[in-house]
Design a protein around this motif. Structure first.
Motif, short mmCIF file in Angstrom:
data_model
loop_
_atom_site.label_atom_id
_atom_site.label_comp_id
_atom_site.label_asym_id
_atom_site.label_seq_id
_atom_site.Cartn_x
_atom_site.Cartn_y
_atom_site.Cartn_z
N GLU A 92 7.75 11.61 16.59
CA GLU A 92 9.04 11.49 16.16
C GLU A 92 9.15 11.77 14.70
OE1 GLU A 92 10.96 7.88 17.11
OE2 GLU A 92 9.90 7.74 19.48
N ASN A 93 8.02 12.08 13.99
CA ASN A 93 8.03 12.46 12.63
C ASN A 93 8.64 11.41 11.76
OD1 ASN A 93 7.30 14.22 10.64
ND2 ASN A 93 9.29 15.06 10.47
N ARG A 94 8.23 10.15 12.05
CA ARG A 94 8.72 8.97 11.52
C ARG A 94 7.72 8.08 11.08
NH1 ARG A 94 12.14 5.41 15.91
NH2 ARG A 94 12.36 4.06 13.99
N VAL A 95 7.90 7.33 9.83
CA VAL A 95 6.96 6.35 9.47
C VAL A 95 7.36 5.25 10.02
CG1 VAL A 95 6.26 5.17 7.22
CG2 VAL A 95 6.61 7.68 7.18
N VAL A 96 6.37 4.56 10.52
CA VAL A 96 6.48 3.27 11.07
C VAL A 96 6.00 2.08 10.35
CG1 VAL A 96 5.92 4.36 13.31
CG2 VAL A 96 4.01 3.38 12.40
N ALA A 97 6.69 0.94 10.51
CA ALA A 97 6.20 -0.34 10.06
C ALA A 97 5.10 -0.94 10.39
CB ALA A 97 7.49 -1.05 9.59
N ASN A 98 4.95 -0.69 11.66
CA ASN A 98 3.77 -1.34 12.34
C ASN A 98 3.22 -0.64 13.55
OD1 ASN A 98 2.36 -3.47 14.14
ND2 ASN A 98 3.04 -5.05 12.77
N CYS A 99 2.16 -0.43 13.55
CA CYS A 99 1.29 0.56 14.97
C CYS A 99 1.50 -0.15 16.09
CB CYS A 99 0.08 1.08 14.45
SG CYS A 99 0.37 2.29 12.84
N ARG A 143 -4.52 8.18 17.18
CA ARG A 143 -4.56 9.44 17.44
C ARG A 143 -2.97 10.11 17.43
NH1 ARG A 143 -6.44 7.48 22.48
NH2 ARG A 143 -4.72 7.69 24.12
N ASN A 144 -2.35 8.89 17.69
CA ASN A 144 -0.64 9.20 17.73
C ASN A 144 0.01 9.28 16.48
OD1 ASN A 144 0.05 9.04 20.90
ND2 ASN A 144 -1.25 7.01 20.43
N PHE A 145 -0.74 9.04 15.22
CA PHE A 145 -0.34 8.95 14.18
C PHE A 145 -0.86 9.94 13.18
CE2 PHE A 145 0.04 4.71 16.01
CZ PHE A 145 1.61 4.54 15.76
N ASN A 146 -0.05 10.51 12.21
CA ASN A 146 -0.53 11.13 10.82
C ASN A 146 -0.72 9.99 9.67
OD1 ASN A 146 -1.00 13.76 11.85
ND2 ASN A 146 1.53 13.82 11.65
N ARG A 147 -1.79 10.00 9.36
CA ARG A 147 -1.78 8.73 8.09
C ARG A 147 -2.12 9.73 6.88
NH1 ARG A 147 -6.20 5.77 5.71
NH2 ARG A 147 -5.69 3.84 5.02
N TYR A 148 -1.28 9.26 5.84
CA TYR A 148 -1.19 9.85 4.45
C TYR A 148 -0.69 9.05 3.36
CZ TYR A 148 3.76 10.67 5.11
OH TYR A 148 5.16 10.54 5.09
N THR A 174 0.97 -1.22 0.14
CA THR A 174 -0.02 -0.02 0.08
C THR A 174 0.93 1.09 -0.31
OG1 THR A 174 -1.79 1.07 1.19
CG2 THR A 174 -0.16 0.10 2.51
N SER A 175 0.41 2.17 -0.35
CA SER A 175 1.08 3.54 -0.59
C SER A 175 0.77 4.41 0.71
CB SER A 175 0.89 4.27 -1.80
OG SER A 175 -0.50 4.54 -1.90
N TRP A 176 -0.07 3.91 1.36
CA TRP A 176 -0.77 4.50 2.85
C TRP A 176 0.23 4.32 3.90
CZ3 TRP A 176 -4.26 8.29 3.19
CH2 TRP A 176 -5.40 8.23 2.18
N VAL A 177 0.53 5.43 4.60
CA VAL A 177 1.56 5.29 5.62
C VAL A 177 1.20 5.80 7.02
CG1 VAL A 177 3.75 5.16 4.11
CG2 VAL A 177 2.93 7.18 5.05
N TYR A 178 1.81 5.20 8.08
CA TYR A 178 1.41 5.86 9.34
C TYR A 178 2.80 6.71 9.83
CZ TYR A 178 -3.17 3.65 9.77
OH TYR A 178 -4.32 3.06 9.64
N GLN A 179 2.58 7.85 10.24
CA GLN A 179 3.65 8.59 10.65
C GLN A 179 3.70 9.15 12.03
OE1 GLN A 179 4.22 12.95 9.59
NE2 GLN A 179 6.19 12.36 8.72
#
Length: 333
Positions: free
Chosen positions: A137-144, A150-155, A128-133
């Motif tokens: 820490e402003n980092r994309v995670v591999a697993n939530c 609420r702790n993530f930005n999703r884009y 998928t091209s959707w990620v959770y940041q």
């Protein structure tokens, strides 16, 4: 009468691999499915060393970590629900002990990094091209790891973002081994949380990005159409599990057959078939485990494995032979 729309595969356009090829798979479940097939066929292959990874950014982070001369430390891990977890790893790595987690993920990192030095083929599957940041820490995670959303930005990653991160990464990989072949594929699993339209937009982003990378690196990058085979050639729902999203065992086996047909020559395919037959026989459950017939069956199976090993010493059947000898000892009592 034709009841399917075949995906035409130009076999000549794909690189060819053999049992001398050092391989690694990274990415979505399809990487695990194909990687497991390669391992059971006795190829030298590392399968998803960080666990299942869904998006291109997380896969790129893992590859960069493998290329860098650094270990994981406490900045990469966190405590949640009484377990220590890693933002870069699948939940199967999580453990109650911080020390155990760091030891485990660094052992895997060092072993995989060693394999990277001799790597000939890298199979990358984007899901998928959707990620959770992670916001703090402003980092994309591999697993939530079930941390509240609420702790993530999703884009959604753009084509340009994927290209930028992978052009730099591929340049680094080719610098290490200019003959490295990178095989891209898109996971046939549909991500329908946001609906089928959003899933198609996500897959389209991945398709455009991977095809552009193959155009930019024609000697090193190739595209295997696992997604197209699943949604077009196997579009009947009988090829999906009960969730109507994941491919069935039959579909995975069909994709594996297509995979073999483009990446292996006949001699290698014959060896794969011999390995597959051995594993089928190893899983055989006899009606009479103490019969002379079953004893002869096991003896013949050991002979077949020993013969293959003599011809191809890199095909290691020691564990399987040991298992057969244990069964033989029980059957002869």
């Amino acid at each position: 009468m034709n009841f399917t729309t075949p995906v035409l595969l130009n076999i000549e356009q794909f690189p060819k691999f053999s049992y001398d090829t050092s391989m690694m798979t990274l990415g979505s479940c399809f990487s695990s499915n194909i990687g497991d097939k390669l391992v059971s066929s006795k190829f030298n292959c590392v399968v998803n060393p960080y666990g299942v990874l869904y998006n291109p950014a997380s896969i790129a982070s893992v590859l960069n970590k493998l290329l860098n001369a650094e270990l994981h430390d406490e900045r990469d891990i966190f405590m949640h629900d009484e377990l220590w977890n890693s933002w870069m790893h699948h939940g199967s790595f999580s453990t109650p002990s911080k020390e155990d987690l760091l030891t485990n993920i660094n052992d895997v990192l060092q072993a995989t990094r060693k394999q990277m030095k001799t790597l000939n083929a890298l199979f990358l599957t984007f899901g998928t091209s959707w990620v959770y940041q992670l916001k703090e820490e402003n980092r994309v995670v591999a697993n939530c790891h079930k941390v509240p959303e609420r702790n993530f930005n999703r884009y959604k990653l753009s084509v340009q973002e994927i290209l930028l991160m992978y052009q730099e990464l591929i340049d680094r990989l080719i610098l290490q081994n200019k003959e490295l072949k990178i095989i891209f594929s898109i996971s046939p699993i549909r991500h329908i949380r946001d609906g089928l339209v959003e899933n198609q937009l996500s897959k389209a982003t991945l398709l455009v990005a991977t095809h552009e990378l193959c155009r930019l690196y024609p000697s090193n990058c190739f595209y295997f159409p696992s997604y197209e085979i699943m949604v077009d050639e196997l579009r009947d729902y009988r090829f999906y599990t009960d969730d109507m999203v994941h491919p069935t065992t039959m579909a995975i086996n069909y994709l594996w057959e297509q995979f073999k047909s483009v990446f292996f020559e006949k001699e290698t395919i014959d060896l794969i078939l011999a390995c597959e037959k051995i594993f089928k026989d190893l899983n055989h459950r006899p009606l009479k485990p103490n019969s002379n017939q079953y004893i002869r069956f096991l003896e013949h199976l050991v002979e077949k494995m020993e013969q293959i090993t003599k011809k191809r010493p890199t095909l290691d059947f020691r564990k399987e032979i040991e298992l057969c000898l244990i069964k033989l000892n029980k059957s002869r009592k």
